[in-house]
Design a protein around this motif. Structure first.
Motif, PDB file in Angstrom:
ATOM      1  N   ALA A 195      -8.785   5.732  -2.335  1.00  0.00           N
ATOM      2  CA  ALA A 195      -7.967   5.532  -3.981  1.00  0.00           C
ATOM      3  C   ALA A 195      -6.595   5.052  -3.729  1.00  0.00           C
ATOM      4  CB  ALA A 195      -7.987   6.971  -4.369  1.00  0.00           C
ATOM      5  N   VAL A 196      -6.584   4.106  -4.665  1.00  0.00           N
ATOM      6  CA  VAL A 196      -5.178   3.267  -4.748  1.00  0.00           C
ATOM      7  C   VAL A 196      -4.540   3.407  -6.162  1.00  0.00           C
ATOM      8  CG1 VAL A 196      -4.243   1.091  -4.509  1.00  0.00           C
ATOM      9  CG2 VAL A 196      -6.258   1.521  -3.104  1.00  0.00           C
ATOM     10  N   ILE A 197      -3.469   4.240  -6.052  1.00  0.00           N
ATOM     11  CA  ILE A 197      -2.350   4.395  -7.303  1.00  0.00           C
ATOM     12  C   ILE A 197      -1.162   3.833  -7.017  1.00  0.00           C
ATOM     13  CG2 ILE A 197      -1.464   6.440  -8.758  1.00  0.00           C
ATOM     14  CD1 ILE A 197      -4.139   7.137  -5.822  1.00  0.00           C
ATOM     15  N   PRO A 198      -0.671   2.884  -7.782  1.00  0.00           N
ATOM     16  CA  PRO A 198       0.395   2.333  -7.843  1.00  0.00           C
ATOM     17  C   PRO A 198       1.645   3.249  -8.266  1.00  0.00           C
ATOM     18  CG  PRO A 198      -1.207   0.817  -8.989  1.00  0.00           C
ATOM     19  CD  PRO A 198      -1.810   2.104  -8.797  1.00  0.00           C
ATOM     20  N   ALA A 199       2.690   2.971  -7.767  1.00  0.00           N
ATOM     21  CA  ALA A 199       4.038   3.675  -8.185  1.00  0.00           C
ATOM     22  C   ALA A 199       4.762   2.939  -9.203  1.00  0.00           C
ATOM     23  CB  ALA A 199       4.743   3.949  -6.929  1.00  0.00           C
ATOM     24  N   ILE A 210       0.390   3.997  -3.487  1.00  0.00           N
ATOM     25  CA  ILE A 210      -0.263   5.056  -2.843  1.00  0.00           C
ATOM     26  C   ILE A 210      -1.578   5.017  -2.464  1.00  0.00           C
ATOM     27  CG2 ILE A 210      -0.698   7.788  -2.507  1.00  0.00           C
ATOM     28  CD1 ILE A 210       2.081   7.292  -2.502  1.00  0.00           C
ATOM     29  N   LYS A 211      -1.989   5.075  -1.236  1.00  0.00           N
ATOM     30  CA  LYS A 211      -3.186   4.931  -0.581  1.00  0.00           C
ATOM     31  C   LYS A 211      -3.737   6.084   0.150  1.00  0.00           C
ATOM     32  CE  LYS A 211      -6.441   1.150   1.220  1.00  0.00           C
ATOM     33  NZ  LYS A 211      -6.530  -0.083   1.918  1.00  0.00           N
ATOM     34  N   ILE A 212      -5.169   6.643  -0.508  1.00  0.00           N
ATOM     35  CA  ILE A 212      -5.721   7.794   0.030  1.00  0.00           C
ATOM     36  C   ILE A 212      -7.112   7.400   0.617  1.00  0.00           C
ATOM     37  CG2 ILE A 212      -6.520   9.947  -0.667  1.00  0.00           C
ATOM     38  CD1 ILE A 212      -4.522   9.880  -2.994  1.00  0.00           C
ATOM     39  N   LYS A 213      -7.253   7.909   1.641  1.00  0.00           N
ATOM     40  CA  LYS A 213      -8.582   7.820   2.478  1.00  0.00           C
ATOM     41  C   LYS A 213      -9.086   9.172   2.513  1.00  0.00           C
ATOM     42  CE  LYS A 213      -8.740   6.853   7.237  1.00  0.00           C
ATOM     43  NZ  LYS A 213      -8.729   6.174   8.320  1.00  0.00           N
ATOM     44  N   GLU A 224      -8.306  12.464   3.826  1.00  0.00           N
ATOM     45  CA  GLU A 224      -8.198  12.392   5.315  1.00  0.00           C
ATOM     46  C   GLU A 224      -6.579  12.108   5.563  1.00  0.00           C
ATOM     47  OE1 GLU A 224     -10.104  10.268   9.193  1.00  0.00           O
ATOM     48  OE2 GLU A 224     -10.859   9.707   7.376  1.00  0.00           O
ATOM     49  N   THR A 225      -6.220  10.703   5.097  1.00  0.00           N
ATOM     50  CA  THR A 225      -4.676  10.283   4.914  1.00  0.00           C
ATOM     51  C   THR A 225      -4.585   9.824   3.797  1.00  0.00           C
ATOM     52  OG1 THR A 225      -5.695   8.175   5.637  1.00  0.00           O
ATOM     53  CG2 THR A 225      -5.258   9.384   7.498  1.00  0.00           C
ATOM     54  N   ILE A 226      -2.936   9.774   3.750  1.00  0.00           N
ATOM     55  CA  ILE A 226      -2.406   9.411   2.520  1.00  0.00           C
ATOM     56  C   ILE A 226      -0.878   8.529   3.034  1.00  0.00           C
ATOM     57  CG2 ILE A 226      -1.079  11.488   2.316  1.00  0.00           C
ATOM     58  CD1 ILE A 226      -0.962  10.995  -0.737  1.00  0.00           C
ATOM     59  N   ASP A 227      -0.796   7.341   2.422  1.00  0.00           N
ATOM     60  CA  ASP A 227      -0.048   6.665   2.816  1.00  0.00           C
ATOM     61  C   ASP A 227       0.726   5.983   1.455  1.00  0.00           C
ATOM     62  OD1 ASP A 227       0.051   6.478   5.712  1.00  0.00           O
ATOM     63  OD2 ASP A 227      -1.895   5.970   5.374  1.00  0.00           O
ATOM     64  N   PHE A 228       2.096   5.238   1.642  1.00  0.00           N
ATOM     65  CA  PHE A 228       2.603   4.479   0.628  1.00  0.00           C
ATOM     66  C   PHE A 228       2.981   3.000   1.358  1.00  0.00           C
ATOM     67  CE2 PHE A 228       6.483   2.669  -1.105  1.00  0.00           C
ATOM     68  CZ  PHE A 228       6.071   2.486  -2.325  1.00  0.00           C
TER      69      PHE A 228
END
Length: 233
Positions: A195-199, A210-213, A224-228
């Motif tokens: 999932a890709v969610i812009p800030a 924000i990118k959620i795997k 599993e992971t979350i990154d900005f």
């Protein structure tokens, strides 16, 4: 009545109940009519097609997923704007040797708004697996601070600071804090769902994603992971 006959009758009742349960769970509607004019997405080489049943108030509603001529009904919605037609993807997300059907729908569009919804269906059982809401994941794992001087994003005690060059905006136009949710997108890369969610810091102003795997755990897909990932200036 003999014991053997009694056991047999009980077995038949249980089998019928189980069959009915599977039928209802899978929403198998093989007898439902579909019109080829209503095909809105397909994977021809896999004999997979997605039909909509009706069009109402700018939305396609009630979908039929056809796989090898077996049909399954879902109460889904998607905007009628052809730019945002549903996407069908085949990928083995849970690493079980069988591919899943990933259906990406667009539920809401507008100025600075593009909200997608994802459905993951196991092709061998037609069971739909829940995907954890990415906004709920952000609320649980991300903290932010926004000022006219800097942006601070904390993800599980990992702090990222963006300096003033990311804030080329008049202070009165800044939001009180970073906003998430006006844009939500899903994508599949190398058998992984993201999932890709812009800030967002102001109208028409985004500083990164924000990118959620996701990983399959238990009976659903969870973080599993979350990154900005900041935008490149």
């Amino acid at each position: 009545m003999s014991k053997k006959i009694m056991i047999l009758l009980i077995g038949i009742v249980v089998l019928n109940f189980f069959s009915l349960y599977i039928y209802n769970t899978n929403k198998n509607t093989s007898k439902i009519s579909t019109d080829d004019k209503n095909i809105i997405a397909e994977i021809p080489e896999a004999n997979i097609r997605l039909y909509y049943k009706k069009e109402e108030s700018g939305m396609y509603k009630d979908f039929v997923l056809e796989i090898d001529k077996k049909k399954y009904f879902f109460y889904w919605k998607n905007t009628t704007n052809p730019v945002y037609n549903p996407k069908l993807i085949l990928s083995d997300l849970n690493q079980d040797g069988y591919k899943e059907i990933i259906v990406i729908l667009t539920k809401n569009i507008g100025t600075e708004v593009n909200v997608q919804e994802v459905h993951v269906i196991e092709i061998n059982t037609m069971i739909e697996r829940e995907v954890e809401n990415p906004i709920h994941i952000i609320y649980k794992n991300v903290k932010t601070k926004l000022s006219s001087e800097q942006i601070e994003i904390t993800i599980n005690n990992n702090i990222k600071i963006l300096d003033k060059e990311y804030i080329d905006i008049e202070p009165q136009n800044l939001l009180k804090d970073i906003a998430f949710g006006n844009v939500i997108k899903f994508e599949v890369e190398e058998n992984k769902l993201y999932a890709v969610i812009p800030a967002q810091i102001a109208s028409s102003s985004f500083v990164g994603n924000i990118k959620i795997k996701y990983i399959f755990q238990g009976k659903m897909y969870v973080m599993e992971t979350i990154d900005f990932i900041p935008i490149e200036l």
